[in-house]
Every structure is written in C-alpha cells, then in structure tokens.
Design a protein around this motif. Structure first.
Motif, short mmCIF file in Angstrom:
data_model
loop_
_atom_site.label_atom_id
_atom_site.label_comp_id
_atom_site.label_asym_id
_atom_site.label_seq_id
_atom_site.Cartn_x
_atom_site.Cartn_y
_atom_site.Cartn_z
N VAL A 1 41.74 -13.86 31.67
CA VAL A 1 40.33 -13.60 31.90
C VAL A 1 39.52 -14.06 30.68
O VAL A 1 39.78 -13.61 29.56
CB VAL A 1 40.07 -12.10 32.15
N GLY A 2 38.59 -14.97 30.90
CA GLY A 2 37.71 -15.42 29.83
C GLY A 2 38.20 -16.60 29.02
O GLY A 2 37.49 -17.09 28.14
N ALA A 3 39.40 -17.12 29.32
CA ALA A 3 39.94 -18.22 28.53
C ALA A 3 39.10 -19.48 28.67
O ALA A 3 38.90 -20.22 27.70
CB ALA A 3 41.39 -18.49 28.93
N VAL B 1 45.38 -7.10 25.65
CA VAL B 1 46.52 -7.25 26.55
C VAL B 1 46.63 -6.01 27.43
O VAL B 1 46.57 -4.87 26.94
CB VAL B 1 47.83 -7.45 25.75
N HIS B 2 46.79 -6.22 28.73
CA HIS B 2 46.89 -5.13 29.70
C HIS B 2 48.24 -5.19 30.41
O HIS B 2 48.73 -6.26 30.74
CB HIS B 2 45.79 -5.26 30.77
N PRO C 1 35.26 -15.02 20.86
CA PRO C 1 35.01 -14.59 22.24
C PRO C 1 36.14 -13.71 22.78
O PRO C 1 37.29 -13.85 22.38
CB PRO C 1 34.92 -15.91 23.01
N LYS C 2 35.79 -12.83 23.70
CA LYS C 2 36.77 -11.89 24.26
C LYS C 2 37.60 -12.57 25.35
O LYS C 2 37.07 -13.26 26.21
CB LYS C 2 36.06 -10.67 24.83
N VAL C 3 38.90 -12.32 25.28
CA VAL C 3 39.84 -12.84 26.27
C VAL C 3 40.80 -11.71 26.64
O VAL C 3 41.21 -10.93 25.78
CB VAL C 3 40.63 -14.05 25.73
N HIS C 4 41.17 -11.64 27.92
CA HIS C 4 42.09 -10.61 28.38
C HIS C 4 43.32 -11.26 29.01
O HIS C 4 43.20 -12.22 29.78
CB HIS C 4 41.42 -9.71 29.42
N LEU D 1 44.03 -22.76 25.78
CA LEU D 1 44.42 -21.48 25.18
C LEU D 1 45.49 -20.76 26.00
O LEU D 1 46.14 -19.84 25.50
CB LEU D 1 43.20 -20.55 25.07
N ASP D 2 45.67 -21.15 27.25
CA ASP D 2 46.47 -20.36 28.18
C ASP D 2 47.90 -20.13 27.70
O ASP D 2 48.37 -18.99 27.66
CB ASP D 2 46.47 -21.01 29.57
#
Length: 289
Positions: free
Chosen positions: A172-174, A38-39, A190-193, A61-62
């Motif tokens: 990002v990445g979802a 999380v950013h 998997p990576k998600v931001h 996932l959103d």
C-alpha cells in the motif's frame, strides 16, 4: 538450467553475502527513505519453505519492501523472479540483482515455463522442487498507474503442481512513494504499508485461473482494508485516475491532430496560391468601391 547451476540458490556462501546485502545495506537504506508499517506478521508463524510469495507490483520498492518485512528465517533462500529482458541485459545489472534478491529469470510473454532452450525454462518449478521459496509478481510487469493489473495464472499453476502455499502480500502506497520513472523514493519519508495475508492453498479441483483470481481478490481486499483505514487511495481510486488520465491523453492527441490537419491544409492552400482563410480572401480583393 542444470542442477549444478541451481546450486547458488541454496549456497551457504551466497546466503551469507545476501544477508550482508539485504539486512545491513538494503533494508536500513529503504527504511530510512520511507516510513514502513508491517501488518500481519503473526500470520507467518507456521509458514515453512517452500512457498510462493505473491504481491501487487507498482514500484521498484516492492521487492526490497517484501524482503525487508519478512522474517529472516523466510528470506534465507527466497528467490525473486526478475524480467529477463530488463534485469539480465548486462552482467552488472544481473549480478547486482542476484546479490540483493537472489533473482531467477522470467521471460515476459512466455510465462514461468520460459521458451524452448532458454535458461528460464522450467526453472521456477525446479527451484521449488529444491525447497527454494519464490517471490513472483503475477501481473508480469509494474503497474504505471498504481492500479492492479490482471494476474497471469502461471504462479497459481505452480502452487497447484508443486503443492505449495501462496503467501499473499498487499503493498500500500509504494507507487506513490516511488512512482514509475523515479530512481529514488520521493522526499519526506512517505508512508508505505506491507500487509501479510494468511497462506493460501488451492482448493481440491480448483483450476489455476480460479485460484489466481482468488489470490488477486484477496490482495485487493487487503490493500483496500489498510488503505481505507489510513486514508490512502483505494484500488478503485487508482483505476479511476488511470481512466481519467487516458481520456485526457486521447483528448490532447485529438486536439494535436486537429491542429496538425489545419496547418497541413493551410500549407497546401499556400502552395496552390489560394487564400487559407475567408479573411485572407477579403484582403486580397482589396477595398470595395
């Protein structure tokens, strides 16, 4: 929708049930299946109800990612717009999404105002008037390619008419973590931001279309900034891949049509008793004397 029916969006008992569903079931499950970073949480310090969360939309996932990443104080009453034709088709589906996401119906093709006589008509505006913040995906549907579609101006119009801020979020990445057609995230965490932007207000005299375009540009900018720093696809990469896939589909369809046309011609010739090819004509003539 009557005022009494809107009560559940502010109900303390519903809020308690959502806390259990979201914080004790949904978030731990999603965070165990995908690696979430999380950013920009510091940008939320002064955000207060009501407001409208806006994000790019490319995966189931959103909504869980957004609700799990936001501080609890901002999700207590957060209501999520859900496509009426998809999520409100039967009781169990609407009940489960209502429990986890505090959903309200949005009629695709009619915008946030809804059709005459429908329960969705004007509901988003009424909820904001009641102090309930909203989560809305202005694209209107999930992207099948990961590329961000055009934003419909209804959400920006709500911000303007109700004088509430928009909280832009880039996911990002979802779409890679849980592509269209998948019922679960892919294996391997998997990576998600999740990227929070500064709350945005419409400028004096700014139209809904102008504000909507500015929100979309900001979300795209945030997405590409984080994606670039983490070596993940940019929006332009998704767009180019979508163009290539569409071209490949068109080429395959053209090839299939050519094969079908050839087969039909051969069948017509066979019915007429004519040789389908020059080679077959030579065979029917027999050896030359």
């Amino acid at each position: 929708m009557a005022v009494s029916e809107r009560g559940r969006y502010r109900s303390k008992s519903h809020r308690a049930a959502r806390f259990v569903a979201q914080q004790l079931l949904l978030k731990p499950t999603i965070w165990a299946l995908v690696d979430v970073t999380v950013h920009g949480k510091e940008r939320l310090r002064h955000l207060e109800d009501p407001y409208i969360v806006v994000a790019n939309h490319s995966s189931h996932l959103d909504s869980p990612l957004i609700i799990g990443a936001l501080p609890r104080r901002l999700t207590k009453r957060l209501a999520t717009g859900a496509a009426a034709d998809y999520w409100y088709g039967n009781f169990w589906k609407s009940a489960s999404t209502g429990l986890f996401f505090n959903t309200f119906p949005v009629e695709r093709g009619r915008g946030l105002r809804g059709g005459r006589g429908s329960k969705a008509r004007g509901l988003a505006g009424h909820l904001l008037n009641d102090g309930v913040p909203l989560l809305i995906f202005p694209e209107g549907t999930r992207s099948r390619t990961g590329a961000m579609g055009s934003f419909k101006p209804g959400t920006a119009a709500l911000c303007i008419s109700r004088n509430v801020p928009c909280l832009p979020i880039a996911l990002v990445g979802a779409s890679l973590a849980m592509p269209t057609g998948h019922s679960m995230p892919v294996k391997g965490r998997p990576k998600v931001h999740v990227v929070f932007g500064e709350p945005m207000w419409a400028a004096p005299g700014e139209t809904a279309h102008e504000f909507s375009d500015r929100i979309a540009a900001k979300i795209r900018e945030m997405h590409d900034d984080v994606a670039g720093r983490h070596e993940m696809p940019l929006m332009s990469d998704y767009e180019q891949a979508a163009i290539a896939a569409k071209a490949a589909e068109a080429e395959a369809a053209e090839a299939d049509a050519a094969v079908a046309e050839s087969a039909a011609a051969a069948a017509d010739q066979a019915v007429a008793g004519e040789p389908a090819t020059p080679e077959q004509a030579d065979e029917e003539k027999g050896p030359q004397q």
